[in-house]
Design a protein around this motif. Structure first.
Motif, PDB file in Angstrom:
ATOM      1  N   ASP A 124      34.528 -23.868  -3.249  1.00  0.00           N
ATOM      2  CA  ASP A 124      34.345 -25.192  -2.668  1.00  0.00           C
ATOM      3  C   ASP A 124      32.879 -25.599  -2.589  1.00  0.00           C
ATOM      4  OD1 ASP A 124      37.105 -25.391  -2.366  1.00  0.00           O
ATOM      5  OD2 ASP A 124      37.073 -24.595  -0.331  1.00  0.00           O
ATOM      6  N   ALA A 125      32.013 -24.696  -2.127  1.00  0.00           N
ATOM      7  CA  ALA A 125      30.601 -25.027  -1.953  1.00  0.00           C
ATOM      8  C   ALA A 125      29.887 -25.246  -3.278  1.00  0.00           C
ATOM      9  CB  ALA A 125      29.896 -23.928  -1.157  1.00  0.00           C
ATOM     10  N   LEU A 126      30.506 -24.811  -4.375  1.00  0.00           N
ATOM     11  CA  LEU A 126      29.909 -24.984  -5.699  1.00  0.00           C
ATOM     12  C   LEU A 126      30.575 -26.124  -6.466  1.00  0.00           C
ATOM     13  CD1 LEU A 126      29.488 -21.252  -6.795  1.00  0.00           C
ATOM     14  CD2 LEU A 126      27.907 -22.707  -5.492  1.00  0.00           C
ATOM     15  N   THR A 133      34.786 -20.623   1.395  1.00  0.00           N
ATOM     16  CA  THR A 133      36.175 -20.879   1.017  1.00  0.00           C
ATOM     17  C   THR A 133      36.276 -21.104  -0.487  1.00  0.00           C
ATOM     18  OG1 THR A 133      35.847 -23.226   1.518  1.00  0.00           O
ATOM     19  CG2 THR A 133      36.825 -21.845   3.242  1.00  0.00           C
ATOM     20  N   ALA A 134      37.404 -20.678  -1.043  1.00  0.00           N
ATOM     21  CA  ALA A 134      37.615 -20.791  -2.489  1.00  0.00           C
ATOM     22  C   ALA A 134      39.108 -20.733  -2.767  1.00  0.00           C
ATOM     23  CB  ALA A 134      36.901 -19.651  -3.219  1.00  0.00           C
ATOM     24  N   HIS A 135      39.470 -21.023  -3.987  1.00  0.00           N
ATOM     25  CA  HIS A 135      40.868 -20.841  -4.383  1.00  0.00           C
ATOM     26  C   HIS A 135      40.943 -20.434  -5.847  1.00  0.00           C
ATOM     27  CE1 HIS A 135      40.075 -25.148  -5.278  1.00  0.00           C
ATOM     28  NE2 HIS A 135      40.910 -24.984  -6.293  1.00  0.00           N
ATOM     29  N   PHE A 136      41.976 -19.699  -6.159  1.00  0.00           N
ATOM     30  CA  PHE A 136      42.296 -19.358  -7.538  1.00  0.00           C
ATOM     31  C   PHE A 136      43.359 -20.333  -8.040  1.00  0.00           C
ATOM     32  CE2 PHE A 136      40.916 -14.772  -7.007  1.00  0.00           C
ATOM     33  CZ  PHE A 136      40.043 -14.757  -8.090  1.00  0.00           C
ATOM     34  N   VAL A 137      43.239 -20.720  -9.308  1.00  0.00           N
ATOM     35  CA  VAL A 137      44.239 -21.542  -9.981  1.00  0.00           C
ATOM     36  C   VAL A 137      44.767 -20.775 -11.183  1.00  0.00           C
ATOM     37  CG1 VAL A 137      44.651 -23.662 -11.300  1.00  0.00           C
ATOM     38  CG2 VAL A 137      43.238 -23.726  -9.245  1.00  0.00           C
ATOM     39  N   HIS A 151      57.236 -27.176 -29.043  1.00  0.00           N
ATOM     40  CA  HIS A 151      57.625 -27.503 -27.667  1.00  0.00           C
ATOM     41  C   HIS A 151      56.809 -26.653 -26.690  1.00  0.00           C
ATOM     42  CE1 HIS A 151      60.508 -28.992 -24.613  1.00  0.00           C
ATOM     43  NE2 HIS A 151      60.241 -27.842 -24.030  1.00  0.00           N
ATOM     44  N   VAL A 152      56.355 -27.271 -25.599  1.00  0.00           N
ATOM     45  CA  VAL A 152      55.547 -26.569 -24.588  1.00  0.00           C
ATOM     46  C   VAL A 152      56.026 -26.951 -23.191  1.00  0.00           C
ATOM     47  CG1 VAL A 152      53.220 -26.120 -23.710  1.00  0.00           C
ATOM     48  CG2 VAL A 152      53.529 -26.661 -26.126  1.00  0.00           C
ATOM     49  N   GLU A 153      56.077 -25.959 -22.309  1.00  0.00           N
ATOM     50  CA  GLU A 153      56.324 -26.192 -20.890  1.00  0.00           C
ATOM     51  C   GLU A 153      55.089 -25.737 -20.107  1.00  0.00           C
ATOM     52  OE1 GLU A 153      58.894 -27.723 -19.814  1.00  0.00           O
ATOM     53  OE2 GLU A 153      60.475 -27.450 -21.320  1.00  0.00           O
ATOM     54  N   TRP A 154      54.761 -26.429 -18.992  1.00  0.00           N
ATOM     55  CA  TRP A 154      53.568 -26.113 -18.218  1.00  0.00           C
ATOM     56  C   TRP A 154      53.931 -25.873 -16.754  1.00  0.00           C
ATOM     57  CZ3 TRP A 154      54.205 -30.386 -21.307  1.00  0.00           C
ATOM     58  CH2 TRP A 154      53.395 -30.504 -22.451  1.00  0.00           C
ATOM     59  N   PHE A 155      53.177 -24.974 -16.113  1.00  0.00           N
ATOM     60  CA  PHE A 155      53.355 -24.680 -14.692  1.00  0.00           C
ATOM     61  C   PHE A 155      51.984 -24.321 -14.115  1.00  0.00           C
ATOM     62  CE2 PHE A 155      56.944 -23.394 -17.243  1.00  0.00           C
ATOM     63  CZ  PHE A 155      57.996 -24.082 -16.645  1.00  0.00           C
ATOM     64  N   GLU A 156      51.743 -24.679 -12.855  1.00  0.00           N
ATOM     65  CA  GLU A 156      50.437 -24.399 -12.258  1.00  0.00           C
ATOM     66  C   GLU A 156      50.602 -23.892 -10.834  1.00  0.00           C
ATOM     67  OE1 GLU A 156      47.155 -27.478 -11.280  1.00  0.00           O
ATOM     68  OE2 GLU A 156      46.631 -26.677 -13.254  1.00  0.00           O
ATOM     69  N   GLY A 157      49.894 -22.790 -10.517  1.00  0.00           N
ATOM     70  CA  GLY A 157      49.945 -22.195  -9.183  1.00  0.00           C
ATOM     71  C   GLY A 157      48.568 -22.097  -8.569  1.00  0.00           C
ATOM     72  N   ARG A 158      48.535 -21.847  -7.261  1.00  0.00           N
ATOM     73  CA  ARG A 158      47.258 -21.803  -6.534  1.00  0.00           C
ATOM     74  C   ARG A 158      47.383 -20.877  -5.341  1.00  0.00           C
ATOM     75  NH1 ARG A 158      43.453 -26.772  -4.406  1.00  0.00           N
ATOM     76  NH2 ARG A 158      42.715 -25.808  -2.479  1.00  0.00           N
ATOM     77  N   VAL A 159      46.263 -20.214  -4.988  1.00  0.00           N
ATOM     78  CA  VAL A 159      46.177 -19.454  -3.745  1.00  0.00           C
ATOM     79  C   VAL A 159      44.793 -19.681  -3.155  1.00  0.00           C
ATOM     80  CG1 VAL A 159      45.443 -17.309  -4.910  1.00  0.00           C
ATOM     81  CG2 VAL A 159      46.475 -17.195  -2.644  1.00  0.00           C
ATOM     82  N   ASP A 160      44.750 -19.924  -1.848  1.00  0.00           N
ATOM     83  CA  ASP A 160      43.493 -20.184  -1.152  1.00  0.00           C
ATOM     84  C   ASP A 160      43.003 -18.924  -0.450  1.00  0.00           C
ATOM     85  OD1 ASP A 160      45.139 -22.989  -0.968  1.00  0.00           O
ATOM     86  OD2 ASP A 160      42.990 -23.325  -1.196  1.00  0.00           O
ATOM     87  N   GLY A 161      41.686 -18.857  -0.253  1.00  0.00           N
ATOM     88  CA  GLY A 161      41.132 -17.691   0.404  1.00  0.00           C
ATOM     89  C   GLY A 161      39.655 -17.842   0.713  1.00  0.00           C
ATOM     90  N   THR A 162      39.026 -16.682   0.952  1.00  0.00           N
ATOM     91  CA  THR A 162      37.611 -16.620   1.332  1.00  0.00           C
ATOM     92  C   THR A 162      36.923 -15.558   0.486  1.00  0.00           C
ATOM     93  OG1 THR A 162      38.218 -17.211   3.604  1.00  0.00           O
ATOM     94  CG2 THR A 162      36.024 -16.275   3.269  1.00  0.00           C
ATOM     95  N   ASP A 171      44.088 -16.089   2.059  1.00  0.00           N
ATOM     96  CA  ASP A 171      44.349 -16.490   3.444  1.00  0.00           C
ATOM     97  C   ASP A 171      45.514 -15.695   4.016  1.00  0.00           C
ATOM     98  OD1 ASP A 171      42.325 -18.338   3.322  1.00  0.00           O
ATOM     99  OD2 ASP A 171      43.641 -20.093   3.138  1.00  0.00           O
ATOM    100  N   GLY A 172      45.353 -15.258   5.264  1.00  0.00           N
ATOM    101  CA  GLY A 172      46.398 -14.516   5.942  1.00  0.00           C
ATOM    102  C   GLY A 172      46.344 -13.017   5.705  1.00  0.00           C
ATOM    103  N   HIS A 173      45.341 -12.557   4.958  1.00  0.00           N
ATOM    104  CA  HIS A 173      45.203 -11.132   4.639  1.00  0.00           C
ATOM    105  C   HIS A 173      43.782 -10.670   4.938  1.00  0.00           C
ATOM    106  CE1 HIS A 173      49.117 -10.882   2.482  1.00  0.00           C
ATOM    107  NE2 HIS A 173      48.888 -12.176   2.321  1.00  0.00           N
ATOM    108  N   ASP A 174      43.601  -9.343   5.037  1.00  0.00           N
ATOM    109  CA  ASP A 174      42.266  -8.810   5.285  1.00  0.00           C
ATOM    110  C   ASP A 174      41.765  -7.928   4.151  1.00  0.00           C
ATOM    111  OD1 ASP A 174      43.854  -6.581   5.630  1.00  0.00           O
ATOM    112  OD2 ASP A 174      43.413  -6.325   7.758  1.00  0.00           O
ATOM    113  N   ARG A 175      42.543  -7.843   3.087  1.00  0.00           N
ATOM    114  CA  ARG A 175      42.131  -7.076   1.912  1.00  0.00           C
ATOM    115  C   ARG A 175      41.876  -8.022   0.737  1.00  0.00           C
ATOM    116  NH1 ARG A 175      46.663  -2.915   0.550  1.00  0.00           N
ATOM    117  NH2 ARG A 175      47.972  -4.645   1.259  1.00  0.00           N
TER     118      ARG A 175
END
Length: 209
Positions: free
Chosen positions: A90-92, A131-135, A146-157, A177-181
């Motif tokens: 986020d900060a970048l 704060t950051a997230h993976f996509v 033929h192509v199908e697309w899907f997109e996921g995300r997870v937020d964290g630190t 988020d929600g974890h300590d590892r």
């Protein structure tokens, strides 16, 4: 989801059989193969087939995933699944984003890439937001185009110094988020329940199987 500038297509089901994972990254291939386990697929990687890696010229994760999937499907004559994923800080302003692998240089040295992220964060001020997230964008392509697309995300630190020796890429510096590892401190089974790739795969499995 559908790709930019394209009309939504009807979901096509993926029949059991051979599937190319359009990647030369062994860690990524291992994760994807585990997420597809039990689906009746004979998984082979682009690296095992000695397929070249296409230049990633897209401006989004979805576009780059499609480039890789189409190239592997065209060259192999088989359905191909490609993943394009990255870390968005986020900060970048969302960097390194689609250039996440390129921050590691030609050798994809992610120790160097994580150091560059920390330097960039330090340059933003004395106490930058971490704060950051993976996509993860998935593209599933068939040889007929033929192509199908899907997109996921997870937020964290982000943490410094990086921790853990599992996973790959930026995993050692990312605590979801929600974890300590960090992802690199988790076993594959735990990470595969909560990751951005797992989020995208849940969508893919619900749609094409």
């Amino acid at each position: 989801m559908s790709g930019e500038g394209r009309e939504p297509q009807a979901i096509r089901k993926l029949a059991p059989g051979r599937l190319v994972i359009a990647s030369h990254n062994k860690g990524k291939v291992r994760e994807i193969a585990a997420l597809l386990e039990g689906r009746g697929l004979d998984v082979v990687s682009a690296g095992e087939l000695d397929l070249p890696e296409p230049e990633e010229t897209g401006t989004t994760f979805v576009m780059n995933a499609e480039l890789k999937a189409r190239a592997a499907a065209d060259l192999s004559g088989l359905p191909a699944l490609a993943d394009d994923s990255g870390l968005c800080v986020d900060a970048l302003g969302g960097d390194p984003g689609i250039f996440s692998a390129r921050w590691g240089g030609e050798t994809k040295d992610f120790c160097m890439a994580m150091t560059l992220v920390e330097r960039a964060l330090a340059a933003t001020g004395p106490a930058p937001a971490r704060t950051a997230h993976f996509v993860c964008a998935l593209a599933l392509a068939w040889p007929d185009g033929h192509v199908e697309w899907f997109e996921g995300r997870v937020d964290g630190t982000l943490v410094d110094p990086p921790r853990g020796d599992k996973g790959h890429g930026y995993d050692p510096m990312f605590v979801p988020d929600g974890h300590d590892r960090t992802f690199a401190e988790m076993d594959d089974a735990t990470k595969n329940e909560i990751s951005h790739r797992a989020d995208a795969f849940r969508q893919l499995v619900a749609a094409v199987f």
